[in-house]
Write a protein that holds these residues in place. Structure first.
Motif, PDB file in Angstrom:
ATOM      1  N   TYR A 149      -6.351  -3.688   0.601  1.00 31.63           N
ATOM      2  CA  TYR A 149      -7.055  -3.249   1.811  1.00 31.63           C
ATOM      3  C   TYR A 149      -7.930  -4.388   2.344  1.00 31.63           C
ATOM      4  O   TYR A 149      -7.983  -4.635   3.551  1.00 31.63           O
ATOM      5  N   SER A 151      -1.181   3.072  -3.068  1.00 31.22           N
ATOM      6  CA  SER A 151      -2.239   3.268  -2.066  1.00 31.22           C
ATOM      7  C   SER A 151      -3.637   3.078  -2.639  1.00 31.22           C
ATOM      8  O   SER A 151      -4.615   3.102  -1.903  1.00 31.22           O
ATOM      9  N   LEU A 202       0.826  -1.213   0.000  1.00 30.22           N
ATOM     10  CA  LEU A 202       0.000   0.000   0.000  1.00 30.22           C
ATOM     11  C   LEU A 202       0.856   1.257   0.000  1.00 30.22           C
ATOM     12  O   LEU A 202       0.440   2.309  -0.505  1.00 30.22           O
TER      13      LEU A 202
END
Length: 460
Positions: free
Chosen positions: A234, A228, A224
């Motif tokens: 995630y 990101s 990440l």
């Protein structure tokens, strides 16, 4: 610039075909046009370009090889074989031809011959990365992860940033149960390519699969940091926190994920599950409702609402959402079982019958599906239908309970002779159940003494 030029060539070619014109293209231009269509998967246009190319350049080896590629895509192996025989004498030093030749045998299910041809192609020192991946894939088809791994690793040496080679090398390590070698290989790779997203993803997944969730989170965090906006990472990181029962942290990660997603229904659903685990049913319910606002047909969120309403004592709402979820996912047997239970719990016995029938049809080997189905049929007074179902049930399960039920059905249908016969069989199979069965089926009570006497007489 090359992409623009290639598109201009394609545009010129398509305009020519549409207007029935004839323009001149050299062999390199035609090669670019054909490759464009092959990569696009438009084999009709690729064939048109090949046909036109051979009209302009009938002796072009490159265009003939492209024709062979099209034939292989169309799975026209007879014509492809003829073309291979035609080209073999002049093209055994041509990498593109050898790739087609190898693909021909691969498609026909002969990976060993395909590997042999690819290894000849490697001697030409061209397309080594592609060829090593091809050979590795063929070893996978042979169920030989050891040799596949060697060639995926060689492909990585040829092209160190090749994600395909890296991912498949890790699969081979897993198939070979070489976990220590896998992580050593991955750490070595990361020492040289610290910004590889795939490598960090594999690192995280490696530790996740071994339930070392703290180390997996480190890998996902590195990824990440590089990218990101990698939504799937995630989700993997949040799953680690869930596995560690750190649901608040999982929620924080899912909330970060929400900011990046276009479709948020599943993430709201996952947040709802976390709050459910945290014993916050009202907040969880709110999340499942948000999930359904995002996707009104998201049946998993519906069913979770059903569970929550049941916990909170809202049985009509529990039944409503279970029914809606099951309508959208009719083949889910767990949903059918739950809906049947809720119908029965609310006294809607007849409505439960369609669910119970689906269960016996889908899982005839499960005794309690039949037992519940016939029990409800008797409750609603459908004794004749219950007899039919019980006879079918006995083909799968020779159980005393079914004979007790059959006895009850026949006695209710005033067929005392068959009722007595079934009761005798039930007692022979398992007499210890009789006390409970008499409480459930009072009709058999008067017949039990007679049946016991007959059974005793037969055994003497």
């Amino acid at each position: 610039m090359e992409e623009y030029f290639g598109n201009e060539l394609v545009k010129k070619f398509e305009e020519m075909m549409e207007n029935n014109d004839e323009f001149y293209f050299d062999t390199e231009e035609l090669d670019d046009i054909i490759v464009y269509y092959l990569e696009l998967g438009d084999f009709n246009y690729a064939d048109m370009a090949v046909t036109y190319g051979l009209k302009l350049h009938p002796n072009s080896l490159d265009i003939k090889i492209k024709k062979l590629e099209v034939l292989l895509e169309w799975e026209d192996y007879n014509t492809a074989k003829e073309m291979i025989n035609e080209l073999k004498g002049s093209s055994m030093e041509n990498t593109d031809f050898l790739v087609c030749y190898a693909k021909y045998y691969s498609n026909l299910g002969n990976p060993r011959k395909s590997i042999e041809i690819c290894k000849k192609a490697l001697e030409l020192n061209e397309e080594e990365n592609f060829l090593n991946n091809f050979i590795a894939d063929e070893y996978v088809n042979l169920g030989d992860p050891f040799n596949a791994l060697k060639h995926y690793q060689q492909a990585l040496k040829d092209e160190p940033t090749d994600e395909y080679s890296l991912e498949n090398a890790m699969i081979c390590f897993s198939d070979l149960n070489k976990s220590e070698e896998a992580i050593a290989f991955l750490n070595d790779y990361l020492d040289n390519f610290a910004y590889s997203e795939v490598a960090w993803s594999e690192y995280g997944q490696y530790y996740f699969n071994r339930k070392n969730y703290e180390e997996a989170i480190k890998g996902f965090d590195y990824m990440l940091a590089i990218n990101s906006s990698a939504v799937g990472v995630y989700a993997s990181k949040a799953a680690c926190y869930e596995a560690l029962n750190q649901y608040k942290k999982a929620v924080e990660v899912y909330e970060e994920m929400l900011e990046l997603e276009y479709t948020k229904a599943f993430t709201f659903y996952k947040i709802g599950l976390c709050y459910k685990a945290l014993k916050q049913p009202t907040v969880a319910l709110n999340c499942f409702q948000k999930s359904l606002r995002e996707d009104p047909q998201f049946y998993m969120a519906m069913m979770e609402q059903s569970y929550l309403y049941e916990e909170m004592g809202g049985m009509p709402e529990a039944l409503h959402f279970a029914r809606e979820a099951t309508l959208l996912n009719d083949g889910n047997l767990e949903y059918q079982k739950r809906l049947a239970f809720l119908f029965i719990d609310s006294g809607k016995f007849e409505e439960s019958l369609s669910c119970l029938k689906k269960l016996v049809d889908a899982e005839p080997s499960r005794f309690y599906n039949w037992y519940a189905y016939t029990e409800v049929l008797m409750l609603v007074g459908e004794y004749e239908e219950a007899v039919t179902v019980l006879i079918a049930a006995l083909e799968h399960h020779n159980r005393a309970e079914l004979y007790y039920q059959l006895s009850n059905c026949y006695l209710n249908l005033k067929d005392n002779k068959k009722g007595a016969e079934m009761l005798e069989k039930a007692l022979q199979l398992d007499a210890s159940l009789v006390t409970d069965m008499q409480k459930k089926y009072p009709y058999i009570k008067d017949e039990v003494k007679k049946a016991k006497a007959k059974v005793k007489k037969k055994s003497e």
